[in-house]
Enzyme design. Structure first.
Site, PDB file in Angstrom:
ATOM      1  N   CYS A  40      69.311 -49.136  40.986  1.00 38.91           N
ATOM      2  CA  CYS A  40      68.604 -49.208  39.701  1.00 38.91           C
ATOM      3  C   CYS A  40      68.250 -47.844  39.127  1.00 38.91           C
ATOM      4  CB  CYS A  40      67.340 -50.042  39.860  1.00 38.91           C
ATOM      5  SG  CYS A  40      67.669 -51.707  40.476  1.00 38.91           S
TER       6      CYS A  40
ATOM      7  N   HIS B 210      59.269 -46.877  35.361  1.00 42.03           N
ATOM      8  CA  HIS B 210      60.307 -47.767  35.871  1.00 42.03           C
ATOM      9  C   HIS B 210      59.861 -49.214  35.662  1.00 42.03           C
ATOM     10  CE1 HIS B 210      63.783 -48.940  38.137  1.00 42.03           C
ATOM     11  NE2 HIS B 210      63.068 -49.517  39.086  1.00 42.03           N
TER      12      HIS B 210
ATOM     13  N   GLU C 234      54.407 -47.524  41.965  1.00 34.66           N
ATOM     14  CA  GLU C 234      54.527 -46.590  40.842  1.00 34.66           C
ATOM     15  C   GLU C 234      53.162 -46.153  40.332  1.00 34.66           C
ATOM     16  OE1 GLU C 234      57.296 -45.747  36.950  1.00 34.66           O
ATOM     17  OE2 GLU C 234      57.135 -47.817  37.667  1.00 34.66           O
TER      18      GLU C 234
ATOM     19  N   LYS D 236      61.071 -52.393  30.091  1.00 33.64           N
ATOM     20  CA  LYS D 236      61.661 -53.550  30.773  1.00 33.64           C
ATOM     21  C   LYS D 236      60.904 -54.826  30.447  1.00 33.64           C
ATOM     22  CE  LYS D 236      63.758 -51.165  34.756  1.00 33.64           C
ATOM     23  NZ  LYS D 236      63.251 -49.792  34.581  1.00 33.64           N
TER      24      LYS D 236
ATOM     25  N   HIS E 261      65.593 -55.947  33.141  1.00 39.39           N
ATOM     26  CA  HIS E 261      66.111 -54.857  33.972  1.00 39.39           C
ATOM     27  C   HIS E 261      67.628 -54.804  33.825  1.00 39.39           C
ATOM     28  CE1 HIS E 261      66.622 -51.908  36.948  1.00 39.39           C
ATOM     29  NE2 HIS E 261      65.751 -52.321  37.857  1.00 39.39           N
TER      30      HIS E 261
ATOM     31  N   PHE F  39      66.802 -49.910  44.719  1.00 37.29           N
ATOM     32  CA  PHE F  39      67.007 -50.415  46.069  1.00 37.29           C
ATOM     33  C   PHE F  39      67.745 -49.356  46.887  1.00 37.29           C
ATOM     34  CE2 PHE F  39      67.008 -55.362  45.470  1.00 37.29           C
ATOM     35  CZ  PHE F  39      65.684 -55.297  45.092  1.00 37.29           C
TER      36      PHE F  39
END
Length: 430
Positions: A179, A319, A330, A351, A356, A414
């Site tokens: 990502c 993110h 985060e 997002k 996403h 990931f």
């Protein structure tokens, strides 16, 4: 810096003496629209692009929502014969690249082609092509597989096709960091220019993994929101009621140039890509480092490369996926990097509206950060009704006017991939 002080110039550039890298073109295809202008307008409206999935059978799936690309016509960018052999994700990448090149006014000549590179990544690659080929082989036999399959099914397909479309003969590469892919590609492209390997790089990310196996696979990891009955409120970054991210399709591409090259050809400069930091958690295949220390180091590396400090930052594009662990981590990253100033900095996650877009997200979010710098308009984090950290400013629900000279854009993936970009207002060095 929200007090309206003059934008910082070369005297604050820690890379003084090195090549400055600027953005001259932007192209986006997203669930919010088929261009950057449409996407940006929807972001400022706080409009969600998430809805019930219509491109596949979902009745037996635990997750039936996503961010689809609507009304996309690949033949607006490609001859029909070419479009038919390419995966949908590659079509999106070519469309975004075409938009970015047009926006930049770049004209590729035989001489400049050898100094123009492509760094275009994808988290999943041409998954639609792969799943369709497998189904054809299982149901109709080996001869049903297209003779083009082997050539167009690689994760590098988009990078190769963009190079082919524009006749670019500099380095061409695909990078994949889950990502964080889009941000990684922009950061590595910036360094390619700084190292003198290219004058221009077409860089970005793309994904369209809205297939039954991909959506179901992500759902099985418990990563996706299951608010099937309320899709527009499903993605809830930093909200205490969040239950996962929403998978989407998209493409984001920029044209990066050395400042010298852009000025020489009279290009319009949208902003400067000033810093990039990359680290790895080495903690877990899907879960982030619980304290976020490697991600903090990535942010500090990016700021140091830009010759800036946390005190210089005016906006954070988070993110912000809407998964419980990512958002909690985060928050720790933001507080760890900015300290007491964390509560003063607007933070938003687009997002919440786009979903996403996997490999495309970092590129589209960097383009968003640039637009925030240009316009002074900060898009909101919608659906953030009850923030986990109420002291932080997540710009809930509605866009806001705020002067920004320096923005940080976070991307985490990931596998523990962390990529952070620093973008800033461009002005010529003294």
């Amino acid at each position: 810096m929200s007090s309206g002080t003059p934008p910082r110039g070369g005297e604050r550039d820690g890379s003084r003496g090195r090549t400055r890298v600027v953005v001259t073109g932007r192209g986006v295809v997203s669930p919010l629209g088929g261009s950057w202008s449409e996407t940006w307008a929807a972001l400022l409206e706080g409009r969600s692009g998430i809805g019930p999935l219509t491109g596949m059978e979902t009745d037996d799936l635990p997750v039936r929502i996503g961010g689809e690309i609507k009304d996309f016509d690949p033949e607006a960018y490609l001859p029909r014969k070419t479009a038919r052999r390419l995966d949908r994700s590659v079509q999106l990448a070519i469309a975004a690249a075409d938009q970015a090149v047009r926006d930049s006014g770049l004209e590729v000549t035989p001489e400049s082609a050898t100094r123009t590179a492509v760094v275009l990544g994808s988290a999943s690659g041409p998954t639609r092509t792969a799943t369709a080929a497998h189904e054809a082989m299982v149901t109709r036999g080996p001869r049903a597989v297209s003779p083009f399959f082997f050539a167009v099914s690689g994760v590098d397909s988009a990078a190769g096709e963009v190079s082919l479309r524009f006749g670019l003969q500099g380095p061409s590469t695909c990078m994949t960091t889950a990502c964080a892919t889009g941000s990684t590609c922009l950061g590595e492209a910036m360094r390619m220019i700084r190292f003198g390997l290219a004058d221009v790089v077409i860089a970005g990310g793309v994904d369209d993994s809205l297939t039954r196996i991909d959506v179901n696979g992500a759902a099985m990891t418990q990563a996706l929101s299951r608010r099937n009955d309320d899709p527009q409120r499903a993605c809830r970054p930093f909200d205490t009621a969040r239950d996962g991210f929403v998978m989407s399709a998209g493409a984001g591409v920029v044209v990066l140039e050395s400042e010298e090259h852009a000025l020489r050809r009279g290009a319009t400069i949208h902003g400067e890509l000033a810093g990039y930091g990359a680290t790895t958690d080495a903690f877990h295949v899907t879960a982030p480092h619980p304290e976020g220390m490697p991600a903090q180091r990535a942010a500090l590396q990016a700021l140091a490369e830009a010759g800036l400090t946390p005190e210089d930052v005016d906006y954070v594009n988070a993110h912000g996926t809407g998964t419980p662990k990512n958002d909690s981590t985060e928050i720790k990253v933001i507080r760890g990097v900015f300290g007491d100033r964390a509560t003063e900095i607007p933070i938003s996650s687009i997002k919440s509206m786009t979903g996403h877009m996997l490999g495309a997200s970092g590129a589209v979010e960097a383009i968003t950060a640039l637009e925030v710098i240009k316009t002074g308009e900060v898009p909101p984090t919608i659906n953030c009704d009850d923030p986990e950290d109420p002291e932080l400013d997540f710009v809930p629900h509605k866009a806001r006017t705020h002067h920004v000279d320096v923005a940080v854009s976070n991307s985490f993936g990931f596998g523990g991939h962390n990529a952070v970009l620093v973008l800033r207002r461009w002005q010529p060095a003294d």
